[in-house]
Design a protein around this motif. Sequence first.
Motif, mmCIF file in Angstrom:
data_model
loop_
_atom_site.group_PDB
_atom_site.id
_atom_site.type_symbol
_atom_site.label_atom_id
_atom_site.label_comp_id
_atom_site.label_asym_id
_atom_site.label_seq_id
_atom_site.Cartn_x
_atom_site.Cartn_y
_atom_site.Cartn_z
ATOM 1 N N ARG A 174 0.812 -1.219 0.000
ATOM 2 C CA ARG A 174 0.000 0.000 0.000
ATOM 3 C C ARG A 174 0.845 1.267 0.000
ATOM 4 N NH1 ARG A 174 -3.439 -1.740 -2.447
ATOM 5 N NH2 ARG A 174 -4.378 0.312 -2.235
ATOM 6 N N GLU A 175 2.170 1.127 0.020
ATOM 7 C CA GLU A 175 3.016 2.321 0.131
ATOM 8 C C GLU A 175 2.851 3.271 -1.052
ATOM 9 O OE1 GLU A 175 4.880 -1.111 2.297
ATOM 10 O OE2 GLU A 175 4.114 -0.759 0.256
ATOM 11 N N MET A 176 2.593 2.705 -2.237
ATOM 12 C CA MET A 176 2.482 3.524 -3.445
ATOM 13 C C MET A 176 1.034 3.839 -3.814
ATOM 14 S SD MET A 176 5.689 3.908 -4.625
ATOM 15 C CE MET A 176 5.722 4.042 -6.410
ATOM 16 N N ALA A 177 0.078 3.448 -2.986
ATOM 17 C CA ALA A 177 -1.330 3.555 -3.347
ATOM 18 C C ALA A 177 -1.735 4.984 -3.679
ATOM 19 C CB ALA A 177 -2.203 3.003 -2.221
ATOM 20 N N SER A 178 -1.307 5.929 -2.871
ATOM 21 C CA SER A 178 -1.694 7.323 -3.095
ATOM 22 C C SER A 178 -1.162 7.839 -4.430
ATOM 23 C CB SER A 178 -1.173 8.196 -1.948
ATOM 24 O OG SER A 178 -1.491 9.557 -2.170
ATOM 25 N N LEU A 179 0.093 7.526 -4.730
ATOM 26 C CA LEU A 179 0.675 7.946 -6.007
ATOM 27 C C LEU A 179 -0.057 7.301 -7.173
ATOM 28 C CD1 LEU A 179 2.999 9.406 -7.515
ATOM 29 C CD2 LEU A 179 4.315 7.287 -7.287
ATOM 30 N N TYR A 180 -0.388 6.018 -7.043
ATOM 31 C CA TYR A 180 -1.091 5.321 -8.115
ATOM 32 C C TYR A 180 -2.467 5.942 -8.376
ATOM 33 C CZ TYR A 180 2.370 1.531 -7.721
ATOM 34 O OH TYR A 180 3.518 0.779 -7.708
ATOM 35 N N VAL A 181 -3.186 6.271 -7.314
ATOM 36 C CA VAL A 181 -4.516 6.867 -7.472
ATOM 37 C C VAL A 181 -4.410 8.241 -8.117
ATOM 38 C CG1 VAL A 181 -6.500 7.793 -6.220
ATOM 39 C CG2 VAL A 181 -5.561 5.561 -5.587
ATOM 40 N N ASP A 182 -3.432 9.019 -7.713
ATOM 41 C CA ASP A 182 -3.253 10.349 -8.293
ATOM 42 C C ASP A 182 -3.000 10.267 -9.796
ATOM 43 O OD1 ASP A 182 -3.610 11.504 -5.828
ATOM 44 O OD2 ASP A 182 -1.467 11.801 -5.435
ATOM 45 N N HIS A 183 -2.165 9.333 -10.217
ATOM 46 C CA HIS A 183 -1.858 9.224 -11.646
ATOM 47 C C HIS A 183 -3.021 8.627 -12.417
ATOM 48 C CE1 HIS A 183 2.806 9.689 -11.483
ATOM 49 N NE2 HIS A 183 2.149 10.664 -10.859
ATOM 50 N N LEU A 184 -3.784 7.734 -11.804
ATOM 51 C CA LEU A 184 -4.984 7.223 -12.459
ATOM 52 C C LEU A 184 -5.989 8.348 -12.647
ATOM 53 C CD1 LEU A 184 -6.579 4.754 -13.516
ATOM 54 C CD2 LEU A 184 -7.469 4.463 -11.192
ATOM 55 N N ARG A 185 -6.083 9.230 -11.672
ATOM 56 C CA ARG A 185 -7.008 10.360 -11.783
ATOM 57 C C ARG A 185 -6.591 11.287 -12.924
ATOM 58 N NH1 ARG A 185 -8.343 15.146 -7.319
ATOM 59 N NH2 ARG A 185 -10.121 16.025 -8.481
ATOM 60 N N VAL A 186 -5.316 11.554 -13.044
ATOM 61 C CA VAL A 186 -4.839 12.368 -14.165
ATOM 62 C C VAL A 186 -5.245 11.723 -15.484
ATOM 63 C CG1 VAL A 186 -2.782 13.209 -15.368
ATOM 64 C CG2 VAL A 186 -2.937 13.393 -12.883
ATOM 65 N N PHE A 187 -5.152 10.399 -15.535
ATOM 66 C CA PHE A 187 -5.511 9.674 -16.745
ATOM 67 C C PHE A 187 -6.981 9.847 -17.080
ATOM 68 C CE2 PHE A 187 -6.321 5.292 -18.700
ATOM 69 C CZ PHE A 187 -6.021 5.733 -19.975
ATOM 70 N N ARG A 238 -0.022 3.727 -21.706
ATOM 71 C CA ARG A 238 -0.103 4.820 -20.740
ATOM 72 C C ARG A 238 0.478 4.413 -19.392
ATOM 73 N NH1 ARG A 238 -2.337 9.883 -19.933
ATOM 74 N NH2 ARG A 238 -1.696 10.482 -17.825
ATOM 75 N N LEU A 239 0.202 3.204 -18.938
ATOM 76 C CA LEU A 239 0.769 2.760 -17.668
ATOM 77 C C LEU A 239 2.291 2.703 -17.746
ATOM 78 C CD1 LEU A 239 0.669 1.704 -14.810
ATOM 79 C CD2 LEU A 239 0.166 -0.584 -15.715
ATOM 80 N N ASP A 240 2.826 2.204 -18.842
ATOM 81 C CA ASP A 240 4.281 2.153 -18.981
ATOM 82 C C ASP A 240 4.878 3.555 -18.951
ATOM 83 O OD1 ASP A 240 6.649 0.457 -19.456
ATOM 84 O OD2 ASP A 240 6.797 1.579 -21.330
ATOM 85 N N SER A 241 4.184 4.499 -19.571
ATOM 86 C CA SER A 241 4.644 5.888 -19.533
ATOM 87 C C SER A 241 4.621 6.431 -18.109
ATOM 88 C CB SER A 241 3.757 6.752 -20.436
ATOM 89 O OG SER A 241 4.121 8.115 -20.364
ATOM 90 N N ASP A 242 3.580 6.114 -17.353
ATOM 91 C CA ASP A 242 3.504 6.579 -15.963
ATOM 92 C C ASP A 242 4.608 5.964 -15.109
ATOM 93 O OD1 ASP A 242 1.401 8.228 -16.470
ATOM 94 O OD2 ASP A 242 -0.122 7.010 -15.468
ATOM 95 N N ILE A 243 4.909 4.697 -15.337
ATOM 96 C CA ILE A 243 6.008 4.050 -14.598
ATOM 97 C C ILE A 243 7.312 4.781 -14.856
ATOM 98 C CG2 ILE A 243 7.442 1.965 -14.556
ATOM 99 C CD1 ILE A 243 4.853 0.343 -14.887
ATOM 100 N N SER A 244 7.524 5.166 -16.096
ATOM 101 C CA SER A 244 8.746 5.893 -16.461
ATOM 102 C C SER A 244 8.779 7.275 -15.810
ATOM 103 C CB SER A 244 8.830 6.028 -17.982
ATOM 104 O OG SER A 244 9.960 6.769 -18.371
ATOM 105 N N LEU A 245 7.665 7.981 -15.854
ATOM 106 C CA LEU A 245 7.616 9.328 -15.278
ATOM 107 C C LEU A 245 7.756 9.308 -13.764
ATOM 108 C CD1 LEU A 245 4.758 10.910 -17.441
ATOM 109 C CD2 LEU A 245 7.207 11.435 -17.544
ATOM 110 N N PHE A 304 6.964 -4.068 -19.963
ATOM 111 C CA PHE A 304 6.823 -2.878 -19.127
ATOM 112 C C PHE A 304 8.158 -2.616 -18.440
ATOM 113 C CE2 PHE A 304 2.385 -4.094 -19.472
ATOM 114 C CZ PHE A 304 1.716 -2.876 -19.481
ATOM 115 N N GLY A 305 8.359 -1.357 -18.016
ATOM 116 C CA GLY A 305 9.560 -1.013 -17.259
ATOM 117 C C GLY A 305 10.802 -1.134 -18.105
ATOM 118 N N ASP A 306 11.867 -1.734 -17.526
ATOM 119 C CA ASP A 306 13.130 -1.932 -18.252
ATOM 120 C C ASP A 306 13.606 -0.642 -18.906
ATOM 121 O OD1 ASP A 306 13.828 -4.709 -17.912
ATOM 122 O OD2 ASP A 306 12.105 -5.215 -19.178
#
Length: 526
Positions: free
Chosen positions: A196-209, A234-241, A343-345
């Motif tokens: 759950r450590e990244m949950a807030s960041l994930y929700v924020d980026h999903l909202r932007v999407f 889009r998810l791969d782009s968010d992982i990179s950003l 993804f990633g890499d």
Amino acid sequence: MSKTFSGWILRTAKRQVNLLQEGKRSYSQCLQRRGQARWRRAHSGSAAARLCSPPLCSSDRSYRHTAEDVRYQLLPQQINDLLRANEQSVKMADGEGRNRGTVLKMESNILASNSPCEDRRSAATCLQTKGNLFGIFDGHAGAACAQSVSERLFYYIAVSLMPQGTLEEIEFAREHMKPVLPILQWYKHKNDYMPREMASLYVDHLRVFWQELIELDNGSGMSVADAMAYAFQRLDSDISLEAQHYTDNEFIKNLALEIAFSGSTACVSHIDGVHLHLANCGDCRAVLGVQDEGGAWSGVPLTEDHNAFNLSELQRVRSEHPEEEDVVSDCRLLGLLMPLRAFGDVRFKWSQGLQKSVLHGACNAEPLNIYQYSPTNYHTPPYLTATPEVTYHKLRPQDKFLIMASDGLWDFLDNQEAVRLVAEHLSDIREPRISMGKRSLGTMHNLLLQRRSSGIHRPDPNVATHLIRNAVGTNEDGELDQERLAAMLSLPEDLSRMYRDDITVTVIYFNSSAIEAQYQDGEQRR
């Protein structure tokens, strides 16, 4: 950057780049032979061409030596406990459900080889649109990327499918801190880790999407094929950003970098009534089990493996880098990475300047020098893409099940063998029911002895476990060998990965009656 993460980066770089160097040749030979076996299976279709004993090592003597070195002989019950630890079985919606009953149930399992396991799986129902989602995710250089993608990708797909009005309703609720409409109903096993450590960041980026989707004003939402392709990219782009975004939270910063520098392949299916879409990125695979009117079974692959043994995929990569002769060498991207999509890499996507800048900023000191491990022919990134290959199949009454699995399963089984094993399990051929009736105990005893002597048994109610057991435990004669199975499951961590990969399997059963009914309904409406 913390010492722990610095050490992780160094280990990852060495793992990816020095696979063919510094004493790792035996492991490389194992992987190369695994690839050669895939090539033989793809071109011969013969059961004799599949990997037998030893599965991944370079010689029979190597396998025998390893088996002899295993001091701990597992008992049958211990074998079952190991194989069944991650079993999952879910009955899906009935005839009144959102998928109108075309999916009966799914059965899934994971058998780890890496420690920790780098495979992940997901299953969910879309609550604001129609359809069920199933996914297999095969990580490499660690489990971080596979974990992140398994948590997030379904949300990106589901949001892409939503009509404009639903997206606006979700955004309004979020803006005014009101309860947001549920997007997915998840089906999770107790061992499926959800940090759950990244949950807030994930929700924020999903909202932007979804805000961007609202601005697109797409009315009724994207088609399934477009939604899946767009969500992957889009998810791969968010992982990179996220890996380039510096925060004051050292843990989140390091975890974002770990996710981006590790990688994961992905295979996702979306099933809505008779409409089956598959999005594949990498070397996981989906195979359809089809039974004809005469009762014969066949395996129909619905995905293509994105690796050097796929000639069209190999040509695609080379055409994007025509001046670089070594873009794929030793059956690997830049001599390092087996899957040609993932993804990633980011080490295969970012420029070396960007990598250096990001790692320097994360360290707040001297930049971590990973370039001593970088390939000399790194000239025109990106070399890797997360763009999936999306296929569509309209389900028919003869389509009985779909097998989705990471490449760890396909190292041992070809498509037809996997379908045969599931078909036997499904039809109950190998375990006929014995009616008690007026039979004497002596007659019952003789029937049980006949069953045992003929090898008729089905110890695994879960078909995914049945597949894994037969994949790992089948010898060169095509027979299930308990000694081999025990030896393979007893291998210590430092040897296990040389003989087998993590294996993740999900089997989705279809309701033939419901599929037939949908065709009849379609005819009546014409």
